[in-house]
Design a protein around this motif. Structure first.
Motif, PDB file in Angstrom:
ATOM      1  N   ARG A 155       5.391  18.127 -15.780  1.00 20.19           N
ATOM      2  CA  ARG A 155       5.831  17.905 -17.159  1.00 20.19           C
ATOM      3  C   ARG A 155       4.691  17.842 -18.169  1.00 20.19           C
ATOM      4  NH1 ARG A 155      10.184  12.921 -16.444  1.00 20.19           N
ATOM      5  NH2 ARG A 155      11.399  13.834 -14.741  1.00 20.19           N
ATOM      6  N   GLY A 156       3.500  17.543 -17.681  1.00 23.20           N
ATOM      7  CA  GLY A 156       2.386  17.272 -18.576  1.00 23.20           C
ATOM      8  C   GLY A 156       2.151  15.775 -18.669  1.00 23.20           C
ATOM      9  N   PHE A 157       0.911  15.396 -18.890  1.00 18.98           N
ATOM     10  CA  PHE A 157       0.559  13.974 -18.907  1.00 18.98           C
ATOM     11  C   PHE A 157       1.229  13.245 -20.069  1.00 18.98           C
ATOM     12  CE2 PHE A 157      -2.141  10.367 -20.012  1.00 18.98           C
ATOM     13  CZ  PHE A 157      -2.220   9.724 -18.778  1.00 18.98           C
ATOM     14  N   GLN A 158       1.141  13.822 -21.275  1.00 22.40           N
ATOM     15  CA  GLN A 158       1.684  13.149 -22.452  1.00 22.40           C
ATOM     16  C   GLN A 158       3.195  13.017 -22.379  1.00 22.40           C
ATOM     17  OE1 GLN A 158      -0.265  11.666 -24.249  1.00 22.40           O
ATOM     18  NE2 GLN A 158      -1.882  12.844 -25.227  1.00 22.40           N
ATOM     19  N   GLN A 159       3.840  13.989 -21.754  1.00 20.70           N
ATOM     20  CA  GLN A 159       5.305  14.000 -21.711  1.00 20.70           C
ATOM     21  C   GLN A 159       5.865  13.086 -20.625  1.00 20.70           C
ATOM     22  OE1 GLN A 159       3.399  16.869 -21.836  1.00 20.70           O
ATOM     23  NE2 GLN A 159       3.732  17.044 -24.046  1.00 20.70           N
ATOM     24  N   THR A 160       5.014  12.563 -19.764  1.00 26.31           N
ATOM     25  CA  THR A 160       5.455  11.695 -18.671  1.00 26.31           C
ATOM     26  C   THR A 160       5.220  10.236 -19.045  1.00 26.31           C
ATOM     27  OG1 THR A 160       4.852  13.397 -17.049  1.00 26.31           O
ATOM     28  CG2 THR A 160       5.193  11.169 -16.223  1.00 26.31           C
ATOM     29  N   THR A 161       6.265   9.438 -18.977  1.00 28.54           N
ATOM     30  CA  THR A 161       6.147   8.024 -19.329  1.00 28.54           C
ATOM     31  C   THR A 161       6.091   7.165 -18.070  1.00 28.54           C
ATOM     32  OG1 THR A 161       8.533   7.620 -19.365  1.00 28.54           O
ATOM     33  CG2 THR A 161       7.522   8.463 -21.404  1.00 28.54           C
ATOM     34  N   ALA A 162       5.702   5.917 -18.278  1.00 27.05           N
ATOM     35  CA  ALA A 162       5.702   4.964 -17.161  1.00 27.05           C
ATOM     36  C   ALA A 162       7.112   4.787 -16.613  1.00 27.05           C
ATOM     37  CB  ALA A 162       5.136   3.625 -17.622  1.00 27.05           C
ATOM     38  N   VAL A 163       8.102   4.825 -17.496  1.00 23.13           N
ATOM     39  CA  VAL A 163       9.497   4.701 -17.059  1.00 23.13           C
ATOM     40  C   VAL A 163       9.885   5.887 -16.178  1.00 23.13           C
ATOM     41  CG1 VAL A 163      11.906   4.658 -17.832  1.00 23.13           C
ATOM     42  CG2 VAL A 163      10.185   3.309 -19.040  1.00 23.13           C
ATOM     43  N   ASP A 164       9.446   7.092 -16.560  1.00 19.45           N
ATOM     44  CA  ASP A 164       9.714   8.279 -15.742  1.00 19.45           C
ATOM     45  C   ASP A 164       9.139   8.100 -14.334  1.00 19.45           C
ATOM     46  OD1 ASP A 164      10.878   9.615 -17.911  1.00 19.45           O
ATOM     47  OD2 ASP A 164       8.980  10.536 -18.506  1.00 19.45           O
ATOM     48  N   GLN A 218       0.826  -1.202   0.000  1.00 17.38           N
ATOM     49  CA  GLN A 218       0.000   0.000   0.000  1.00 17.38           C
ATOM     50  C   GLN A 218       0.863   1.256   0.000  1.00 17.38           C
ATOM     51  OE1 GLN A 218      -3.251   0.206  -0.534  1.00 17.38           O
ATOM     52  NE2 GLN A 218      -2.987   2.434  -0.546  1.00 17.38           N
ATOM     53  N   ARG A 219       1.931   1.234   0.781  1.00 20.87           N
ATOM     54  CA  ARG A 219       2.836   2.392   0.805  1.00 20.87           C
ATOM     55  C   ARG A 219       3.518   2.579  -0.554  1.00 20.87           C
ATOM     56  NH1 ARG A 219       4.012   0.736   6.230  1.00 20.87           N
ATOM     57  NH2 ARG A 219       5.835  -0.441   5.519  1.00 20.87           N
ATOM     58  N   ARG A 220       3.890   1.472  -1.193  1.00 23.82           N
ATOM     59  CA  ARG A 220       4.523   1.559  -2.513  1.00 23.82           C
ATOM     60  C   ARG A 220       3.536   2.120  -3.539  1.00 23.82           C
ATOM     61  NH1 ARG A 220       5.986  -3.515  -3.051  1.00 23.82           N
ATOM     62  NH2 ARG A 220       7.893  -3.183  -1.866  1.00 23.82           N
ATOM     63  N   ARG A 221       2.310   1.632  -3.492  1.00 23.21           N
ATOM     64  CA  ARG A 221       1.290   2.135  -4.425  1.00 23.21           C
ATOM     65  C   ARG A 221       1.060   3.632  -4.205  1.00 23.21           C
ATOM     66  NH1 ARG A 221      -2.929  -0.618  -7.156  1.00 23.21           N
ATOM     67  NH2 ARG A 221      -4.553   0.807  -7.875  1.00 23.21           N
ATOM     68  N   GLU A 222       1.000   4.033  -2.936  1.00 17.18           N
ATOM     69  CA  GLU A 222       0.799   5.452  -2.609  1.00 17.18           C
ATOM     70  C   GLU A 222       1.970   6.289  -3.126  1.00 17.18           C
ATOM     71  OE1 GLU A 222      -1.067   8.773  -0.648  1.00 17.18           O
ATOM     72  OE2 GLU A 222      -1.807   6.788  -1.200  1.00 17.18           O
ATOM     73  N   ARG A 223       3.186   5.783  -2.984  1.00 14.76           N
ATOM     74  CA  ARG A 223       4.365   6.523  -3.466  1.00 14.76           C
ATOM     75  C   ARG A 223       4.327   6.671  -4.981  1.00 14.76           C
ATOM     76  NH1 ARG A 223       8.090   3.403  -1.542  1.00 14.76           N
ATOM     77  NH2 ARG A 223       8.930   2.460  -3.420  1.00 14.76           N
ATOM     78  N   ILE A 224       3.962   5.606  -5.662  1.00 17.14           N
ATOM     79  CA  ILE A 224       3.856   5.677  -7.128  1.00 17.14           C
ATOM     80  C   ILE A 224       2.791   6.686  -7.535  1.00 17.14           C
ATOM     81  CG2 ILE A 224       3.215   4.383  -9.203  1.00 17.14           C
ATOM     82  CD1 ILE A 224       4.412   1.872  -7.815  1.00 17.14           C
ATOM     83  N   LEU A 225       1.654   6.640  -6.862  1.00 19.20           N
ATOM     84  CA  LEU A 225       0.552   7.565  -7.179  1.00 19.20           C
ATOM     85  C   LEU A 225       0.985   9.013  -7.002  1.00 19.20           C
ATOM     86  CD1 LEU A 225      -2.441   8.338  -7.694  1.00 19.20           C
ATOM     87  CD2 LEU A 225      -2.858   7.882  -5.270  1.00 19.20           C
ATOM     88  N   ARG A 226       1.542   9.338  -5.820  1.00 22.70           N
ATOM     89  CA  ARG A 226       1.927  10.730  -5.539  1.00 22.70           C
ATOM     90  C   ARG A 226       3.013  11.199  -6.505  1.00 22.70           C
ATOM     91  NH1 ARG A 226      -2.525  11.832  -3.610  1.00 22.70           N
ATOM     92  NH2 ARG A 226      -3.128  10.353  -2.011  1.00 22.70           N
ATOM     93  N   THR A 227       3.972  10.341  -6.780  1.00 26.60           N
ATOM     94  CA  THR A 227       5.060  10.706  -7.698  1.00 26.60           C
ATOM     95  C   THR A 227       4.516  10.958  -9.100  1.00 26.60           C
ATOM     96  OG1 THR A 227       6.626   9.386  -6.401  1.00 26.60           O
ATOM     97  CG2 THR A 227       7.258   9.953  -8.659  1.00 26.60           C
ATOM     98  N   ALA A 228       3.624  10.078  -9.550  1.00 21.10           N
ATOM     99  CA  ALA A 228       3.066  10.217 -10.890  1.00 21.10           C
ATOM    100  C   ALA A 228       2.290  11.520 -11.032  1.00 21.10           C
ATOM    101  CB  ALA A 228       2.161   9.027 -11.204  1.00 21.10           C
ATOM    102  N   VAL A 229       1.453  11.810 -10.055  1.00 16.06           N
ATOM    103  CA  VAL A 229       0.652  13.034 -10.128  1.00 16.06           C
ATOM    104  C   VAL A 229       1.554  14.266 -10.143  1.00 16.06           C
ATOM    105  CG1 VAL A 229      -1.013  14.471  -8.883  1.00 16.06           C
ATOM    106  CG2 VAL A 229      -1.416  12.006  -9.104  1.00 16.06           C
TER     107      VAL A 229
END
Length: 201
Positions: free
Chosen positions: A27-36, A10-21
């Protein structure tokens, strides 16, 4: 041990979520990749896809959080005896405020598109994650019990129509009305749809 593993996930998922947002906003949605996102979250690309099968799924999680926040306030108002139409209007305004502040046009348009995605599995996932119609139905339920809604349509049908009006207003605002506020656009749509569901005196 199982509880600890679940908390770590759950903590890992939360970290991914916050980082992605954060990256989407920077950067913008289109400019951000899954790798980023994976790199900034300190996880592998495979781990990212274990939690989120596609980038838009992150937005669904974030949108669900915002929707739950607005719904919690609306539910409390209902329980405190605020008239349902006032609750619905306040709920609408709160969703507009959160959408503009936390998502903005670009992220909101990508989020809304998921609800009409031509891939039926993704569209279904979006409707499951964002149960706006269910919340609208709960707000309208006291009106139905009091005989203040039309009776030739089901409560679910009316709630879905109102939720669909929300989606249409969002899509129009994000793509075609850069000089208008989302709250103003939503209020117009809500007024029109409410006239269609309230019983005539």
């Amino acid at each position: 041990m199982q509880g600890l593993r679940e908390r770590q996930k759950q903590r890992r998922r939360e970290r991914i979520l916050r980082t992605a947002v954060e990256l989407f906003k920077e950067r913008g949605f289109q400019q951000t990749t899954a790798v980023d996102i994976a790199k900034a979250s300190h996880v592998s690309r495979g781990t990212f896809f274990n939690y989120y099968p596609y980038k838009e799924a992150v937005l669904l999680d974030y949108g669900a959080e915002l929707l739950e926040l607005a719904w919690g306030e609306a539910k409390a108002a209902l329980e405190n005896g605020v008239p349902p139409v006032e609750v619905l209007e306040a709920f609408w305004n709160r969703l507009a405020e959160l959408s503009e502040q936390e998502l903005g046009r670009e992220l909101l348009s990508h989020l809304a598109y998921e609800l009409v995605n031509p891939d039926p599995e993704r569209a279904h996932a979006a409707y499951e994650a964002l149960p706006l119609a269910q919340f609208v139905a709960e707000i309208l339920r006291p009106l139905a019990r009091a005989g203040r809604l039309r009776t030739d349509l089901s409560l679910d049908r009316m709630a879905n129509s109102i939720a669909d009006a929300f989606l249409l207003a969002v899509l129009r605002w994000a793509g075609h009305t850069p000089d208008r506020s989302l709250a103003g656009e939503l209020q117009k749509f809500l007024t029109i749809v409410l006239e269609g569901v309230l019983a005539r005196p």
